[in-house]
Design an enzyme around this catalytic site. Structure first.
Site, PDB file in Angstrom:
ATOM      1  N   CYS A   1       0.831  -1.195   0.000  1.00 27.17           N
ATOM      2  CA  CYS A   1       0.000   0.000   0.000  1.00 27.17           C
ATOM      3  C   CYS A   1       0.873   1.256   0.000  1.00 27.17           C
ATOM      4  O   CYS A   1       1.465   1.568  -1.018  1.00 27.17           O
ATOM      5  CB  CYS A   1      -1.014  -0.042   1.142  1.00 27.17           C
ATOM      6  SG  CYS A   1      -2.487   0.913   0.744  1.00 27.17           S
TER       7      CYS A   1
ATOM      8  N   HIS B   1      -3.786  -5.062   0.268  1.00 26.21           N
ATOM      9  CA  HIS B   1      -3.235  -5.605   1.517  1.00 26.21           C
ATOM     10  C   HIS B   1      -3.271  -7.133   1.506  1.00 26.21           C
ATOM     11  O   HIS B   1      -4.201  -7.726   2.048  1.00 26.21           O
ATOM     12  CB  HIS B   1      -4.034  -5.080   2.714  1.00 26.21           C
ATOM     13  CG  HIS B   1      -3.818  -3.634   2.980  1.00 26.21           C
ATOM     14  ND1 HIS B   1      -2.832  -3.161   3.828  1.00 26.21           N
ATOM     15  CD2 HIS B   1      -4.430  -2.548   2.493  1.00 26.21           C
ATOM     16  CE1 HIS B   1      -2.862  -1.849   3.852  1.00 26.21           C
ATOM     17  NE2 HIS B   1      -3.822  -1.441   3.050  1.00 26.21           N
TER      18      HIS B   1
ATOM     19  N   GLU C   1      -1.624  -9.161   3.214  1.00 25.06           N
ATOM     20  CA  GLU C   1      -1.491  -9.746   4.553  1.00 25.06           C
ATOM     21  C   GLU C   1      -2.854 -10.109   5.150  1.00 25.06           C
ATOM     22  O   GLU C   1      -2.961 -10.986   5.997  1.00 25.06           O
ATOM     23  CB  GLU C   1      -0.723  -8.794   5.489  1.00 25.06           C
ATOM     24  CG  GLU C   1      -1.449  -7.524   5.938  1.00 25.06           C
ATOM     25  CD  GLU C   1      -1.402  -6.358   4.930  1.00 25.06           C
ATOM     26  OE1 GLU C   1      -1.114  -6.610   3.741  1.00 25.06           O
ATOM     27  OE2 GLU C   1      -1.651  -5.211   5.352  1.00 25.06           O
TER      28      GLU C   1
HETATM   29  N1  GLN Z   1      -2.032   6.663   2.833  1.00 26.85           N
HETATM   30  C1  GLN Z   1      -2.107   5.896   1.618  1.00 26.85           C
HETATM   31  C2  GLN Z   1      -3.463   6.075   0.953  1.00 26.85           C
HETATM   32  O1  GLN Z   1      -4.439   6.379   1.620  1.00 26.85           O
HETATM   33  C3  GLN Z   1      -1.811   4.437   1.862  1.00 26.85           C
HETATM   34  C4  GLN Z   1      -2.769   3.758   2.767  1.00 26.85           C
HETATM   35  C5  GLN Z   1      -2.283   2.439   3.294  1.00 26.85           C
HETATM   36  O2  GLN Z   1      -1.093   2.168   3.316  1.00 26.85           O
HETATM   37  N2  GLN Z   1      -3.195   1.616   3.780  1.00 26.85           N
HETATM   38  O3  GLN Z   1      -3.580   5.864  -0.231  1.00 26.85           O
END
Ligand code: GLN
Length: 548
Positions: A381, A507, A509
């Site tokens: 992310c 994600h 994970e």
């Molecule tokens: N802050 C980033 C976004 O909102 C990444 C978010 C995250 O890592 N879950 O796109």
């Protein structure tokens, strides 16, 4: 019709109700029952999506886009089934529903009260999953008995005990039996008080599970049984375990599943079928290798902030018969001057998800080090977004490339807000959330890792790869190997020619379980292991020092 098991906690928080609930559900599942678990949290936030990790650890996301308590992660990892919005309910959500109904005039002029309206809504939600064909629904009540805010939940359980047929409702109470060093004794009084508190609220636990650092003697079990209105067999010892994955076996030895089934009038025969679970545990207990993986984040001092990532390492480590030693590295303190010293001892690097400006430049510096030094890299992310920024800055030469999250006025927003996010003002439940399809490019590392051409992964973010820069970035060598088939959004980037370099906008994970370890984590740990071997060969060491 489903049967309901409620799990409450007494004496202190953090006793591991989530793990006990998940272990019990695992044992019931291994006996052939369909079981699910839900968590009721007494706080007033509508969901934990607006809580920062210091408050509440990681926010777990389900396929249907619910932002939930991290215990749902344990439920999925243990049961290997997906949870949903219905599996996590907070006081905030209960009140929101009731207040909305009141505004619609649904209460027909009645005074709306905690009893019966709030408790009715709690009960309705407690029974919701029971209507979906599960044999057993386990409901974990967050917080500790005696908290003002958990009272309506306990009251709802009291009412349900009378509404449901006698053997369809069971209460398991988890308490702490502390050891007093000076007296050299385990003490049962806190448990007695906690059960008394429950009884004052009209709920008598059927089974008492005791967290303890020392074995419970027969005498202590008898004492707890006598003071807490249960049979001695219903006093279950929950000794500290070396791993959360040992707990189902510990609970099986203690007979928690048997006594629950007996009390619910279900005949017990044979033993739970835990073949796959036990073979995972065997590998976990006896790793043949060791790798050290750097975890770069800004919440590294918090045990729970990267919970699912740490658990995914455990699953992937077992597949590779390898112990994954996680080296926590604070992104805020990584600089060009110290990056070599901080990262050169690692076999691989994971740059964690996150929000906001703090620690960003350290993450970018770490990605650069991994890219230039052939260090296996996995960005999740925000970690993927940092990989894109680093590449744009240092390979494409766009020195001021950035994300508009950190620099709203950057002339080169390689990571940008999607059009539909630009007008969003509320923070709760407004990110890109939940499962989206991702199409994998032929010949890519991603395609080979998954062994599929389309996959589904879970998201929780606002910002995205800016496709205005796609062709320039690809021409310079960073491949967009995963894309959303509906929107064309870039979901995966990778660096062909590097031993292992992958960044994912989703994600992974959140989808790694004991029985289905996530393929990217598995391959990443495999790459770490290969790197460890390369490194020791380069040092001229014949016997691999990483062997244990
Ligand atoms: N802050 C980033 C976004 O909102 C990444 C978010 C995250 O890592 N879950 O796109």
């Amino acid at each position: 019709m489903a049967k309901y098991i409620f799990v409450t906690g007494g004496v202190t928080s953090s006793l591991g109700k989530g793990i006990i609930s998940a272990s019990l559900a695992k044992l019931l599942q291994a006996r052939g029952f369909t079981a699910t678990i839900q968590k009721f949290d007494p706080y007033i936030n509508v969901d934990p999506g607006t809580l920062n990790p210091y408050e509440h650890g990681e926010c777990y996301v389900t396929d249907d886009g619910a932002e939930t308590d991290l215990d749902l992660g344990h439920y999925e990892r243990f049961l290997n089934i997906s949870t949903s919005q219905a599996n996590n309910v907070t006081t905030g959500r209960i009140y929101q529903t009731v207040i909305n109904k009141e505004r619609e005039g649904a209460y027909l002029g009645k005074t709306v009260q905690v009893v019966p309206h709030i408790t009715d809504e709690i009960k309705r939600r407690m029974k919701l999953l029971g209507g979906e064909g599960y044999d057993i629904v386990i409901t974990e009540i967050g917080g500790t008995v005696g908290d003002i805010e958990s009272l309506p939940f306990i009251e709802a359980v009291r009412q349900l005990q009378w509404e449901l047929p006698d053997q369809d409702c069971l209460v398991v109470h988890l308490t702490l039996v502390p050891y007093l060093k000076a007296a050299k004794e385990l003490k049962t009084k806190p448990t007695q008080h906690s059960v008394k508190l429950m009884s004052e609220n009209g709920v008598n636990p059927d089974i008492i599970v005791c967290r303890t650092e020392h074995p419970l003697s027969a005498e202590i079990r008898r004492k707890i049984a006598q003071f807490c209105n249960v049979k001695t067999e219903a006093v279950i010892e929950a000794a500290d375990a070396s791993s959360i994955y040992e707990v189902p076996l510990i609970m099986m030895r203690e007979g928690l599943d048997r006594i629950c089934l007996e009390k619910m009038g279900i005949a017990v025969s044979g033993e739970p079928e835990l073949h796959a679970w036990k073979s995972f545990l065997e590998k976990l207990r006896h790793p043949r290798h060791k790798v050290s993986v750097g975890l770069i984040g800004k919440y590294i001092e918090l045990q729970d902030a990267y919970k699912s990532i740490l658990e995914a390492f455990v699953h992937a480590g077992a597949v590779n018969e390898c112990r994954v030693e996680v080296v926590n590295i604070h992104s805020e303190f990584i600089t060009d001057g110290n990056v070599d010293e901080k990262l050169s001892g690692l076999d691989a690097l994971l740059v964690a998800p996150g929000f906001g400006l703090r620690g960003i430049e350290g993450k970018i510096t770490a990605v650069r080090y991994a890219r230039e030094n052939g260090l296996p890299f996995f960005g999740i992310c925000l970690g993927m977004q940092m990989a894109v920024i680093e590449f744009a800055r240092n390979v494409l030469g766009i020195a001021d490339a950035h994300s508009t999250e950190m620099d709203p006025d950057t002339p080169h927003p390689v990571i940008n807000l999607m059009e539909e996010q630009k007008h969003v003002s509320g923070k709760g439940g407004t990110m890109r959330l939940g499962a989206y399809e991702c199409m994998l490019a032929a010949g890519s590392l991603a395609r080979s890792v998954y062994g599929a051409d389309t996959v589904s992964e879970r998201h929780r973010h606002r910002w995205e790869f800016n496709n205005d820069y796609l062709s320039a970035i690809e021409r310079a060598g960073l491949m967009a190997s995963g894309k959303n088939p509906a929107t064309g959004l870039v979901e995966i980037v990778e660096l062909p020619g590097h031993p292992f370099f992958i960044g994912v906008q989703f994600h992974p994970e959140l989808k790694s379980t004991v029985e289905s370890p996530h393929p990217i984590f598995v391959r990443f740990i495999g790459a770490a292991l290969e790197n460890a071997e390369r490194r020791s060969a380069a040092r001229g060491v014949h016997a691999r020092p990483q062997m244990i």
